[in-house]
Design a protein around this motif. Structure first.
Motif, short mmCIF file in Angstrom:
data_model
loop_
_atom_site.label_atom_id
_atom_site.label_comp_id
_atom_site.label_asym_id
_atom_site.label_seq_id
_atom_site.Cartn_x
_atom_site.Cartn_y
_atom_site.Cartn_z
N ASP A 98 26.53 -38.53 2.11
CA ASP A 98 26.89 -39.68 2.93
C ASP A 98 28.25 -39.53 3.61
O ASP A 98 28.75 -40.45 4.24
CB ASP A 98 26.88 -40.95 2.08
N ARG A 99 28.85 -38.35 3.42
CA ARG A 99 30.15 -38.08 4.05
C ARG A 99 30.38 -36.58 4.01
O ARG A 99 29.71 -35.86 3.26
CB ARG A 99 31.26 -38.80 3.28
N LYS A 100 31.31 -36.11 4.83
CA LYS A 100 31.67 -34.69 4.78
C LYS A 100 32.67 -34.47 3.67
O LYS A 100 33.84 -34.82 3.80
CB LYS A 100 32.26 -34.23 6.12
N ALA A 101 32.20 -33.93 2.53
CA ALA A 101 33.12 -33.67 1.42
C ALA A 101 33.97 -32.45 1.76
O ALA A 101 35.12 -32.36 1.38
CB ALA A 101 32.34 -33.45 0.13
N ARG A 102 33.37 -31.51 2.47
CA ARG A 102 34.08 -30.34 2.96
C ARG A 102 33.84 -30.18 4.46
O ARG A 102 32.99 -30.86 5.03
CB ARG A 102 33.58 -29.08 2.25
N SER A 103 34.54 -29.24 5.09
CA SER A 103 34.32 -28.95 6.49
C SER A 103 32.90 -28.46 6.71
O SER A 103 32.33 -27.83 5.83
CB SER A 103 35.26 -27.84 6.98
N ALA B 36 18.71 -29.66 -7.12
CA ALA B 36 17.64 -29.66 -8.12
C ALA B 36 16.52 -30.63 -7.75
O ALA B 36 15.35 -30.42 -8.10
CB ALA B 36 18.21 -30.00 -9.49
N ASP B 37 16.82 -31.69 -7.03
CA ASP B 37 15.81 -32.70 -6.69
C ASP B 37 15.06 -32.38 -5.40
O ASP B 37 14.29 -33.20 -4.92
CB ASP B 37 16.45 -34.09 -6.61
N GLY B 38 15.31 -31.20 -4.84
CA GLY B 38 14.58 -30.78 -3.65
C GLY B 38 15.28 -31.11 -2.34
O GLY B 38 14.82 -30.69 -1.28
N GLU B 39 16.39 -31.85 -2.39
CA GLU B 39 17.09 -32.14 -1.15
C GLU B 39 17.76 -30.88 -0.62
O GLU B 39 18.27 -30.06 -1.38
CB GLU B 39 18.13 -33.26 -1.37
N ILE B 40 17.75 -30.74 0.69
CA ILE B 40 18.33 -29.55 1.32
C ILE B 40 19.85 -29.68 1.36
O ILE B 40 20.38 -30.74 1.68
CB ILE B 40 17.79 -29.40 2.77
N LYS B 41 20.52 -28.58 1.04
CA LYS B 41 21.98 -28.53 1.05
C LYS B 41 22.42 -27.44 2.02
O LYS B 41 22.03 -26.29 1.86
CB LYS B 41 22.48 -28.21 -0.35
N ILE B 42 23.19 -27.79 3.00
CA ILE B 42 23.64 -26.81 3.98
C ILE B 42 25.16 -26.83 4.09
O ILE B 42 25.76 -27.89 4.19
CB ILE B 42 23.02 -27.09 5.38
N THR B 43 25.75 -25.64 4.04
CA THR B 43 27.15 -25.55 4.45
C THR B 43 27.30 -24.35 5.37
O THR B 43 26.66 -23.32 5.18
CB THR B 43 28.13 -25.38 3.28
N ILE B 72 18.91 -30.83 9.88
CA ILE B 72 20.16 -30.99 9.12
C ILE B 72 21.19 -29.97 9.60
O ILE B 72 22.37 -30.28 9.76
CB ILE B 72 19.89 -30.85 7.60
N MET B 73 20.73 -28.74 9.89
CA MET B 73 21.65 -27.71 10.38
C MET B 73 22.25 -28.14 11.71
O MET B 73 23.47 -28.00 11.92
CB MET B 73 20.87 -26.40 10.57
N VAL B 74 21.43 -28.67 12.60
CA VAL B 74 21.95 -29.10 13.90
C VAL B 74 22.96 -30.24 13.71
O VAL B 74 24.01 -30.27 14.36
CB VAL B 74 20.79 -29.54 14.84
N ASP B 75 22.67 -31.15 12.79
CA ASP B 75 23.61 -32.23 12.48
C ASP B 75 24.96 -31.64 12.05
O ASP B 75 26.02 -32.06 12.53
CB ASP B 75 23.04 -33.11 11.36
N ALA B 76 24.90 -30.66 11.16
CA ALA B 76 26.14 -30.04 10.66
C ALA B 76 26.88 -29.31 11.78
O ALA B 76 28.10 -29.41 11.90
CB ALA B 76 25.83 -29.08 9.52
#
Ligand SMILES: Nc1ncnc2c1ncn2[C@@H]1O[C@H](COP(=O)(O)O)[C@@H](O)[C@H]1O
Ligand SMILES: Nc1ncnc2c1ncn2[C@@H]1O[C@H](COP(=O)(O)O)[C@@H](O)[C@H]1O
Lengths: 318, 318
Positions: A98-103, B36-43, B72-76
């Motif tokens: 819900d927020r950018k914790a990092r860049s 772990a819950d299947g949500e996508i994580k992108i950095t 999500i990638m485009v959002d980031a």
């Protein structure tokens, strides 16, 4: 009443059925299946032209498929000339992003809001958002319901005695703990999670420190989500170390990912009390788990939303 | 060159690597994983401020996860101040849901377009859309590339003789067949799929009828997608029944769902020729399958898109 329609998608058919029975309107027919290549196929099997529609779907595991089911369903409903499309989302997935914790991180909770608004839903009904700020991600009305009273009612019925302390599992949880403490007239304690960092760095089990008096008391840990259960278990252990007599866990959304079932069942918790905003498969049930239903809460919400449009005699159709 | 960045998501890492090598720019670092819950994580692990970004991702199985990864990638990327976000989508999933065939169906191909536009991509590069009309679902520029020349080059290299007939597997495919026939100077035949309905109703195997002369010829069936392989196999059998000497199958997108591998391997086809717009796992490879790469095609597209911005010396960085 004739122009109200309830639809269930695939995340929470049980809850949807219970809501439907309480509201007194049968679930409308739609088929939500998959083509052989995994693409979602939806057809709506009765006319909904001019109707006030409620679609019940949580963005729970499989999150991306459940979200797409919802977006595609809304697309189909809109093209079929629904007058209003109200999305009832008991569990709002991706709410922790819900927020950018990092860049250079996404804010996926906002992306979900954008997707729903682009899809032209009329209103969102949801329960215990991870952060209430997520409401502000929407420009449409959001009904943000709280499961607190379900849990306090349950606690009262259990006769846990007068010496109860409500525990926030981390500093961010103090607001929620205070809300419970006020309602059930209890004191407050906080698990000091400053050791999270040490634990990660040293990869050792470092016990948590408890702020507040828990000795001999019945401690109730309150949170919005129980996911892997690791934090809940650590908190329960700390409370026992600090002399709590009994420990209970409360969390609205039972994500229960990874090894949560074992972690919680083997924890010092007496009971882990959750709701059915996320429908659990049989293999995620365990003897310490208590599931309370949000069906009445959501039925009330639907009736109230409808009544604001001043049609009172509605919810007795068949 | 310094301001161009290529990113691969999880659908086509192999193709992305090949494009990167041909363009002469290494893939930028990003981690796309799952909680772990299947949500996508992108950095995104390097600065892209002010950059012209190309994201390579097909909406192939798992379609919903691959689509969400992209959104999500485009959002980031946008939040990280990318100047332009070009989406390179070799396979545009959900393209067959491009119109309401019946009442109360969604038009998911348009929904995908809406989602991408809402997410503020600058441009879409894609290959052999199931229906060219899908381009019109977008208001941003769409580069619609064709894999035809890849296939015609392959055919010419195979020396299949002069007596070739290009076959449309159904009436909708005649345009594509004509395009091939013109390029390789061949005649045309059509599989008459009027029996589809009979087959469904009676649940019996009804042979297809072939319109056009195929006797003694080398028949090449051309299509945009090969999914379950059922239609391709039926068409090949019909061509054999009508006297074709040899039969080849061509399709840009190798969806290969359900029992496609066995269906095609055991069909009368000599070879099933596809591209790598969809990355196939090992277990979907079979001896009759020939995979041609769209890497050069996409490299050309990227160079051309970039050069329109008149920076010519670009693609030699490092
Ligand atoms: N699905 C998820 N599972 C586990 N952690 C998450 C998930 N989504 C976000 N997070 C992380 O949870 C943290 C936010 O949680 P909180 O501080 O409780 O709001 C951030 O560090 C996120 O990276
Ligand atoms: N993923 C899919 N797999 C199989 N059939 C599909 C898929 N998506 C759409 N369809 C069907 O394919 C038909 C459209 O294909 P076409 O007539 O070739 O454009 C429609 O009847 C759709 O219901």
């Amino acid at each position: 009443a004739d122009n109200v329609r309830l639809f269930s998608l695939n995340s929470n058919p049980k809850l949807a059925e219970q809501i439907s029975q309480r509201v007194g309107i049968p679930l409308s027919k739609a088929s939500i299946s998959h083509f052989a290549d995994g693409e979602i196929k939806i057809t709506i099997d009765e006319s909904i032209r001019g109707c006030e529609v409620y679609v019940i779907q949580s963005v729970s595991d499989p999150v991306n498929t459940n979200l797409m089911e919802l977006l595609i369903m809304v697309d189909a409903l809109r093209r079929a000339s629904a007058a209003k499309i109200n999305v009832v989302m008991p569990y709002y997935g991706y709410a922790r992003q819900d927020r950018k914790a990092r860049s250079r991180e996404p804010i996926t909770a906002k992306l979900i809001a954008n997707l729903l608004e682009m899809d032209q839903i009329s209103r969102l009904v949801t329960i215990d958002l991870h952060a209430p700020q997520v409401q502000g991600f929407f420009d449409i009305p959001v009904d943000h319901l709280q499961a607190t009273s379900l849990f306090t009612k349950y606690i009262e019925e259990q006769n846990l005695g007068d010496d109860i302390v409500v525990v926030a599992p981390d500093h961010a949880g103090v607001n929620l703990a205070r809300k419970y403490a006020e309602r059930i007239k209890a004191s407050i304690a906080i698990i000091d999670n400053r050791n999270d960092e040490v634990r990660e760095r040293t990869e050792q089990e470092v016990p948590e420190y408890v702020i507040g008096d828990v000795k001999g008391k019945t401690a109730i840990i309150v949170d919005d989500i129980v996911d892997t259960g690791v934090r809940m278990n650590l908190s329960a252990q700390a409370l026992k170390n600090f002399g709590a007599a009994k420990v209970y866990g409360i969390a609205t959304h039972a994500v229960l990912s990874a090894d949560a079932v074992n972690t919680l069942q083997n924890s010092p918790l007496e009971k882990m009390i959750v709701t059915d905003t996320i429908q659990l498969p049989k293999e995620k049930e365990f003897s310490k788990l208590v599931q309370l239903s949000v069906d009445d809460l959501l039925k009330e919400a639907i009736v109230r939303i409808h009544n604001n449009q001043s049609i009172d005699t509605l919810f007795n159709r068949k």
